[in-house]
Design a protein around this motif. Structure first.
Motif, PDB file in Angstrom:
ATOM      1  N   GLU A 149      -1.512  -3.571   9.388  1.00 15.28           N
ATOM      2  CA  GLU A 149      -2.170  -4.582   8.589  1.00 15.28           C
ATOM      3  C   GLU A 149      -3.062  -3.670   7.573  1.00 15.28           C
ATOM      4  OE1 GLU A 149      -4.610  -6.861  11.326  1.00 15.28           O
ATOM      5  OE2 GLU A 149      -2.893  -7.607  12.328  1.00 15.28           O
ATOM      6  N   LYS A 150      -3.757  -4.566   6.563  1.00 11.82           N
ATOM      7  CA  LYS A 150      -4.513  -3.824   5.709  1.00 11.82           C
ATOM      8  C   LYS A 150      -5.826  -3.386   6.249  1.00 11.82           C
ATOM      9  CE  LYS A 150      -2.831  -5.577   1.351  1.00 11.82           C
ATOM     10  NZ  LYS A 150      -3.168  -6.226   0.107  1.00 11.82           N
ATOM     11  N   ASP A 151      -6.381  -2.174   5.889  1.00  9.24           N
ATOM     12  CA  ASP A 151      -7.553  -1.616   6.411  1.00  9.24           C
ATOM     13  C   ASP A 151      -8.673  -1.298   5.341  1.00  9.24           C
ATOM     14  OD1 ASP A 151      -8.722  -0.326   9.104  1.00  9.24           O
ATOM     15  OD2 ASP A 151      -9.510   0.652   7.357  1.00  9.24           O
ATOM     16  N   PRO A 152     -10.069  -1.858   5.382  1.00  7.54           N
ATOM     17  CA  PRO A 152     -10.888  -1.396   4.240  1.00  7.54           C
ATOM     18  C   PRO A 152     -10.932  -0.265   3.908  1.00  7.54           C
ATOM     19  CG  PRO A 152     -12.216  -2.149   6.274  1.00  7.54           C
ATOM     20  CD  PRO A 152     -10.666  -2.374   6.704  1.00  7.54           C
ATOM     21  N   VAL A 153     -10.903   0.791   4.639  1.00  3.75           N
ATOM     22  CA  VAL A 153     -10.918   2.325   4.320  1.00  3.75           C
ATOM     23  C   VAL A 153      -9.753   2.728   3.672  1.00  3.75           C
ATOM     24  CG1 VAL A 153     -11.318   4.673   5.244  1.00  3.75           C
ATOM     25  CG2 VAL A 153     -12.150   2.547   6.480  1.00  3.75           C
ATOM     26  N   GLY A 154      -8.609   2.113   3.973  1.00  5.92           N
ATOM     27  CA  GLY A 154      -7.450   2.532   3.254  1.00  5.92           C
ATOM     28  C   GLY A 154      -7.672   1.674   1.829  1.00  5.92           C
ATOM     29  N   GLU A 155      -8.060   0.641   1.722  1.00  3.56           N
ATOM     30  CA  GLU A 155      -8.172  -0.158   0.256  1.00  3.56           C
ATOM     31  C   GLU A 155      -9.108   0.830  -0.433  1.00  3.56           C
ATOM     32  OE1 GLU A 155      -6.741  -3.270  -0.499  1.00  3.56           O
ATOM     33  OE2 GLU A 155      -5.286  -2.732   1.096  1.00  3.56           O
ATOM     34  N   VAL A 156     -10.378   1.157  -0.089  1.00  2.00           N
ATOM     35  CA  VAL A 156     -11.279   2.056  -1.123  1.00  2.00           C
ATOM     36  C   VAL A 156     -10.652   3.298  -1.333  1.00  2.00           C
ATOM     37  CG1 VAL A 156     -13.393   2.816  -0.871  1.00  2.00           C
ATOM     38  CG2 VAL A 156     -13.059   0.698  -0.062  1.00  2.00           C
ATOM     39  N   ASN A 157     -10.063   4.023  -0.271  1.00  2.00           N
ATOM     40  CA  ASN A 157      -9.255   5.253  -0.465  1.00  2.00           C
ATOM     41  C   ASN A 157      -8.530   5.258  -1.563  1.00  2.00           C
ATOM     42  OD1 ASN A 157      -9.587   7.903   0.653  1.00  2.00           O
ATOM     43  ND2 ASN A 157      -7.355   7.432   0.976  1.00  2.00           N
ATOM     44  N   ARG A 158      -7.543   4.224  -1.610  1.00  2.00           N
ATOM     45  CA  ARG A 158      -6.563   4.086  -2.763  1.00  2.00           C
ATOM     46  C   ARG A 158      -7.069   3.936  -4.120  1.00  2.00           C
ATOM     47  NH1 ARG A 158      -3.670   1.317   1.317  1.00  2.00           N
ATOM     48  NH2 ARG A 158      -4.553  -0.744   0.635  1.00  2.00           N
ATOM     49  N   ARG A 159      -8.354   3.409  -4.015  1.00  2.00           N
ATOM     50  CA  ARG A 159      -9.025   3.331  -5.523  1.00  2.00           C
ATOM     51  C   ARG A 159      -9.429   4.761  -5.687  1.00  2.00           C
ATOM     52  NH1 ARG A 159     -12.847  -1.580  -5.776  1.00  2.00           N
ATOM     53  NH2 ARG A 159     -10.946  -2.486  -5.723  1.00  2.00           N
ATOM     54  N   LEU A 160     -10.080   5.512  -4.625  1.00  2.00           N
ATOM     55  CA  LEU A 160     -10.462   6.656  -5.074  1.00  2.00           C
ATOM     56  C   LEU A 160      -9.272   7.634  -5.566  1.00  2.00           C
ATOM     57  CD1 LEU A 160     -12.915   7.530  -2.066  1.00  2.00           C
ATOM     58  CD2 LEU A 160     -13.390   7.796  -4.165  1.00  2.00           C
ATOM     59  N   TRP A 161      -8.056   7.451  -4.988  1.00  2.00           N
ATOM     60  CA  TRP A 161      -7.178   8.384  -5.250  1.00  2.00           C
ATOM     61  C   TRP A 161      -6.531   8.010  -6.704  1.00  2.00           C
ATOM     62  CZ3 TRP A 161      -5.354  12.654  -2.627  1.00  2.00           C
ATOM     63  CH2 TRP A 161      -4.351  13.156  -2.985  1.00  2.00           C
ATOM     64  N   ASN A 162      -6.371   6.654  -7.016  1.00  2.00           N
ATOM     65  CA  ASN A 162      -5.689   6.216  -8.168  1.00  2.00           C
ATOM     66  C   ASN A 162      -7.048   6.507  -9.530  1.00  2.00           C
ATOM     67  OD1 ASN A 162      -3.663   5.313  -7.027  1.00  2.00           O
ATOM     68  ND2 ASN A 162      -4.371   3.272  -6.701  1.00  2.00           N
ATOM     69  N   SER A 163      -8.086   7.061  -9.236  1.00  2.00           N
ATOM     70  CA  SER A 163      -9.052   7.188 -10.191  1.00  2.00           C
ATOM     71  C   SER A 163      -8.383   8.524 -10.904  1.00  2.00           C
ATOM     72  CB  SER A 163     -10.396   7.592  -9.598  1.00  2.00           C
ATOM     73  OG  SER A 163     -10.581   8.833  -9.063  1.00  2.00           O
ATOM     74  N   GLY A 164      -7.772   9.622 -10.496  1.00  2.00           N
ATOM     75  CA  GLY A 164      -7.191  10.678 -10.960  1.00  2.00           C
ATOM     76  C   GLY A 164      -8.237  11.586 -10.855  1.00  2.00           C
ATOM     77  N   ALA A 165      -9.505  11.476 -10.454  1.00  2.00           N
ATOM     78  CA  ALA A 165     -10.481  12.561 -10.611  1.00  2.00           C
ATOM     79  C   ALA A 165     -10.348  13.560  -9.159  1.00  2.00           C
ATOM     80  CB  ALA A 165     -11.793  11.956 -10.645  1.00  2.00           C
ATOM     81  N   ASP A 166     -10.307  14.725  -9.404  1.00  2.00           N
ATOM     82  CA  ASP A 166     -10.054  15.637  -8.360  1.00  2.00           C
ATOM     83  C   ASP A 166     -11.100  15.505  -7.203  1.00  2.00           C
ATOM     84  OD1 ASP A 166      -7.835  16.716  -9.808  1.00  2.00           O
ATOM     85  OD2 ASP A 166      -9.046  18.522 -10.563  1.00  2.00           O
ATOM     86  N   GLU A 167     -12.438  15.250  -7.750  1.00  2.00           N
ATOM     87  CA  GLU A 167     -13.322  14.943  -6.933  1.00  2.00           C
ATOM     88  C   GLU A 167     -13.294  13.815  -5.932  1.00  2.00           C
ATOM     89  OE1 GLU A 167     -18.352  14.046  -6.719  1.00  2.00           O
ATOM     90  OE2 GLU A 167     -17.352  14.262  -8.506  1.00  2.00           O
ATOM     91  N   ASP A 168     -12.715  12.740  -6.686  1.00  2.00           N
ATOM     92  CA  ASP A 168     -12.303  11.605  -5.802  1.00  2.00           C
ATOM     93  C   ASP A 168     -11.393  11.717  -4.911  1.00  2.00           C
ATOM     94  OD1 ASP A 168     -14.463  10.251  -7.007  1.00  2.00           O
ATOM     95  OD2 ASP A 168     -13.148   9.240  -8.306  1.00  2.00           O
ATOM     96  N   LYS A 169     -10.313  12.608  -5.236  1.00  2.00           N
ATOM     97  CA  LYS A 169      -9.139  13.049  -4.445  1.00  2.00           C
ATOM     98  C   LYS A 169      -9.564  13.886  -3.415  1.00  2.00           C
ATOM     99  CE  LYS A 169      -5.276  12.481  -7.746  1.00  2.00           C
ATOM    100  NZ  LYS A 169      -4.224  12.974  -8.553  1.00  2.00           N
ATOM    101  N   GLU A 170     -10.440  14.673  -3.465  1.00  2.00           N
ATOM    102  CA  GLU A 170     -10.787  15.613  -2.300  1.00  2.00           C
ATOM    103  C   GLU A 170     -11.725  14.846  -1.294  1.00  2.00           C
ATOM    104  OE1 GLU A 170     -11.248  19.261  -0.222  1.00  2.00           O
ATOM    105  OE2 GLU A 170     -10.145  18.505  -1.799  1.00  2.00           O
ATOM    106  N   THR A 171     -12.418  13.839  -2.099  1.00  2.00           N
ATOM    107  CA  THR A 171     -13.202  13.101  -0.810  1.00  2.00           C
ATOM    108  C   THR A 171     -12.202  12.295  -0.041  1.00  2.00           C
ATOM    109  OG1 THR A 171     -15.016  12.864  -2.472  1.00  2.00           O
ATOM    110  CG2 THR A 171     -15.027  11.274  -0.893  1.00  2.00           C
ATOM    111  N   ALA A 172     -11.250  11.715  -0.755  1.00  2.00           N
ATOM    112  CA  ALA A 172     -10.475  10.982   0.153  1.00  2.00           C
ATOM    113  C   ALA A 172      -9.415  11.779   1.047  1.00  2.00           C
ATOM    114  CB  ALA A 172      -9.186  10.264  -0.831  1.00  2.00           C
TER     115      ALA A 172
END
Length: 307
Positions: free
Chosen positions: A87-110
């Motif tokens: 099932e979908k999980d809220p952490v995964g939903e937000v994490n995908r948004r971080l990853w899809n931002s393309g920013a290295d900082e966001d990817k490292e955070t995720a």
């Protein structure tokens, strides 16, 4: 108990109270169903265990559970992940948004806040040098991907000259020699290995008693072990700093492997940072999170259950 019994058992009672005091002073609630290896002062540990078949009425000899454990400005987020149930999980939903931002900082955070994967199985303790009183008993054992990979390698060997072994079988299985080394501050299981094929016991009555002593595995992934999406989202928002800070719970550090410096989209899930708040203000393309299943192994045990 009579007064004479009280006097006769005074030393036994004292030993019992000493053990109970050790449990209470540790600050943790000890679940007596679980077995956990121990290491010496140098960080090395050794034990021999036997993975047991699925409990009566259940299909698989393991339970697979995803969870999250990370800290944000509003406290800690330690919850089972709904992705365990596909099932979908809220952490995964937000994490995908971080990853899809393309920013290295966001990817490292995720990447730092990816899901944690744990397995649960019933085991029979063959040899426990640190606690010989555990030998000959059935326990639950929590382990990670490294040990599970060794199980799959034994069941599905890479080369044609190797014979597949159902390590969970009471008659044609194999003991597991658990060897622990401390590497970079974490427990390392690379030297662990399965022994040659052998029966756990020559006495079927003993084997049946062992099997009937097993604990439920399905209980770990029952729906009641997971909060609703809405409740998880509310907790996540609190951790992101929307509400007040909460107390810090205890996490066993050796249960989690060190975070790699690099990784792909399927590795992580999330943590809160300033750039994350910027991402929350506008939607971005979302890609479904892949959940890798051990399809071959699941099919293998499904076939066993039908025989």
């Amino acid at each position: 108990m009579s007064f004479a019994d009280l006097k006769r058992k005074s030393q036994t009672n004292f030993d019992f109270l000493q053990k109970e005091l050790e449990k209470s002073s540790s600050g943790k609630n000890v679940d007596e169903r679980f077995w956990k290896p121990e290491v010496d002062a140098s960080g090395n540990g050794y034990a021999v265990i036997r993975f047991l078949p699925a409990p009566e009425g259940q299909t698989l000899p393991w339970a697979k559970l995803y969870s999250h454990a990370f800290q944000g400005v509003g406290g800690w987020y330690i919850e089972n992940s709904l992705t365990t149930l596909n099932e979908k999980d809220p952490v995964g939903e937000v994490n995908r948004r971080l990853w899809n931002s393309g920013a290295d900082e966001d990817k490292e955070t995720a990447r730092k806040q990816k899901r944690k994967l744990q397995y649960y199985s019933n085991i029979y303790v063959v040899k426990d040098p640190k606690h010989p009183e555990n030998e000959g008993k059935v326990f639950l054992y929590k382990y990670g991907k490294k040990i599970h990979d060794k199980i799959l390698a034994a069941m599905q060997p890479e080369f044609q000259d190797e014979t597949p072994v159902n390590v969970f079988d009471l008659w044609e299985g194999a003991n597991f020699k658990l060897k622990i080394k401390k590497v970079a501050g974490y427990w390392n299981y690379d030297s662990s290995e399965f022994d040659s094929v052998s029966a756990l016991s020559a006495d079927d009555d003993e084997l049946e008693a062992t099997w009937k002593s097993e604990h439920s595995l399905e209980a770990f992934t029952n729906k009641d072990q997971f909060k609703s999406y809405e409740d998880l989202e509310k907790r996540l928002n609190m951790v992101l700093g929307i509400t007040q800070r909460t107390a810090v719970p205890t996490v066993d550090s050796e249960e989690y492997e060190p975070v790699a410096a690099t990784g792909g989209f399927n590795d992580p899930d999330i943590t809160p940072q300033s750039s994350f708040r910027q991402q929350m203000s506008a939607p971005s393309p979302v890609k479904e999170e892949a959940i890798v299943e051990d399809d071959d192994a699941l099919s293998y045990f499904a076939r066993l259950a039908e025989e």
